[in-house]
Design an enzyme around this catalytic site. Structure first.
Site, PDB file in Angstrom:
ATOM      1  N   LYS A  65       0.772  -1.433  -0.031  1.00 52.93           N
ATOM      2  CA  LYS A  65      -0.027  -0.124  -0.033  1.00 52.93           C
ATOM      3  C   LYS A  65       0.981   1.323   0.107  1.00 52.93           C
ATOM      4  O   LYS A  65       1.890   1.295   0.297  1.00 52.93           O
ATOM      5  CB  LYS A  65      -0.979   0.049   1.155  1.00 52.93           C
ATOM      6  N   ASP A 117      -1.677  -1.679  10.091  1.00 59.20           N
ATOM      7  CA  ASP A 117      -2.298  -1.484   8.802  1.00 59.20           C
ATOM      8  C   ASP A 117      -3.060  -2.605   8.394  1.00 59.20           C
ATOM      9  O   ASP A 117      -3.495  -2.539   7.161  1.00 59.20           O
ATOM     10  CB  ASP A 117      -1.140  -1.264   7.858  1.00 59.20           C
TER      11      ASP A 117
END
Ligand code: C5P
Length: 295
Positions: free
Chosen positions: A8, A145
């Protein structure tokens, strides 16, 4: 089962004050990208949970352990637990082989992406049929995350990372160029050096969400922001060099991802992203052309 674990970047990362648990409260737009590790996951009958990443604090193993430990709680919620029987949790193990491509400690969520992929794969292999938001909630116990990466797509992440919302964007994928300055940036150190935003200060994340919902590329590029960038650059001047190189090579909206050290910028199309990345590679920098991965 073979599964891709997508890295990401954070299009924005607003840092607010510390919470009672010592973590900082965040607001961030998290976007999966095409750079990925490949995981091969097989169930084992002896209850062992292993991976070959070689990391001490392996998030793949932690994810499988956390999910398995939840199974007794889940069983009361799941009416049909298939043929696995009552001792399922104790007996079923998993062996995980990881082909690593995402640089570790680079702010690209490598370990979290692997953990999220393990949760999604085991949800299928163990026939748990948990909806993604529930799997994301379990992911919060593995790492900050992980919930966003379990959901996939463009996600608005809040709190410590445990509150996630799929932005359900239908826009086309965007072209990015990544650069790895090759220094290890310590998440703990960077947060400790960061000056938090006032509670009621404006949120760059709100501007980004609006730009993304409008599908306005120029506005998206203009709205990138990361409160951890200034403290990270102070700690590691190599990050400032990477930001400058990426800008000079022609990328726009150039920003650091997460707590660093990797940086990214936008290109108008894939040919330009490839040219910029090749340029930077030629000058000795580790760089990749990537696209966002909305689906
Ligand atoms: O999430 P992770 O365990 O990698 O975070 C490492 C350290 O970074 C934490 O121990 C904390 O000091 C800091 N951190 C924070 N606020 C967050 C995430 C991380 O203060 N939201």
């Amino acid at each position: 089962m073979k599964i891709e674990a997508y890295a990401k970047v954070n299009f924005t990362l607003d840092v607010y004050g510390t919470r009672p648990d010592g973590y900082h409260a965040l607001r961030s737009v998290v976007m999966p990208i095409s750079l990925a590790d490949t995981l091969e996951i097989e169930t084992t009958a002896d209850g062992s949970i292993t991976s070959d990443t070689g990391y001490d604090d392996d998030l793949c193993v932690k994810a499988a352990r956390v999910l398995r430990s939840q199974i007794s709680n889940l069983k009361s919620q799941i009416s049909d637990f298939g043929a696995q029987g009552s001792d399922f949790g104790a007996q079923v193990g998993v062996s995980i082989h990881v082909t690593k491509r995402i640089p570790a400690g680079g702010g690209l969520g490598g370990g979290s992406a692997d953990a999220a992929a393990v949760l999604r794969a085991l949800n299928e292999l163990w026939e748990l049929e948990l909806p993604l938001p529930e799997l994301a909630e379990i992911g919060a116990q593995v790492g900050s995350d992980v919930p966003a990466l379990v959901l996939g797509g463009a996600v608005l992440m809040e709190g410590r990372g445990e509150r996630v919302q799929d932005l359900r964007l239908k826009t086309g994928d965007l072209n990015l160029v990544l650069v790895n300055p090759g220094v290890h940036s310590s998440t703990r150190e960077v947060y400790a050096a960061c000056r938090a935003r006032e509670k009621d200060a404006s949120s760059p994340t709100d501007a980004m969400v609006a730009a993304m919902k409008a599908g306005d590329f120029a506005q998206i590029v203009a709205a990138t922001s990361n409160d951890l960038q200034a403290p990270a650059v102070k700690l590691h001047p190599e990050i400032a060099d990477a930001l400058t190189s990426l800008r000079t090579a022609g990328a726009t909206g150039v920003t650091m991802s997460g707590s660093g050290s990797c940086v990214f910028g936008f290109a108008p199309d894939s040919a330009t992203a490839e040219r910029i990345s090749a340029d930077l590679n030629f000058r000795g920098l580790q760089s990749w052309p990537v696209t966002t991965r909305l689906s």
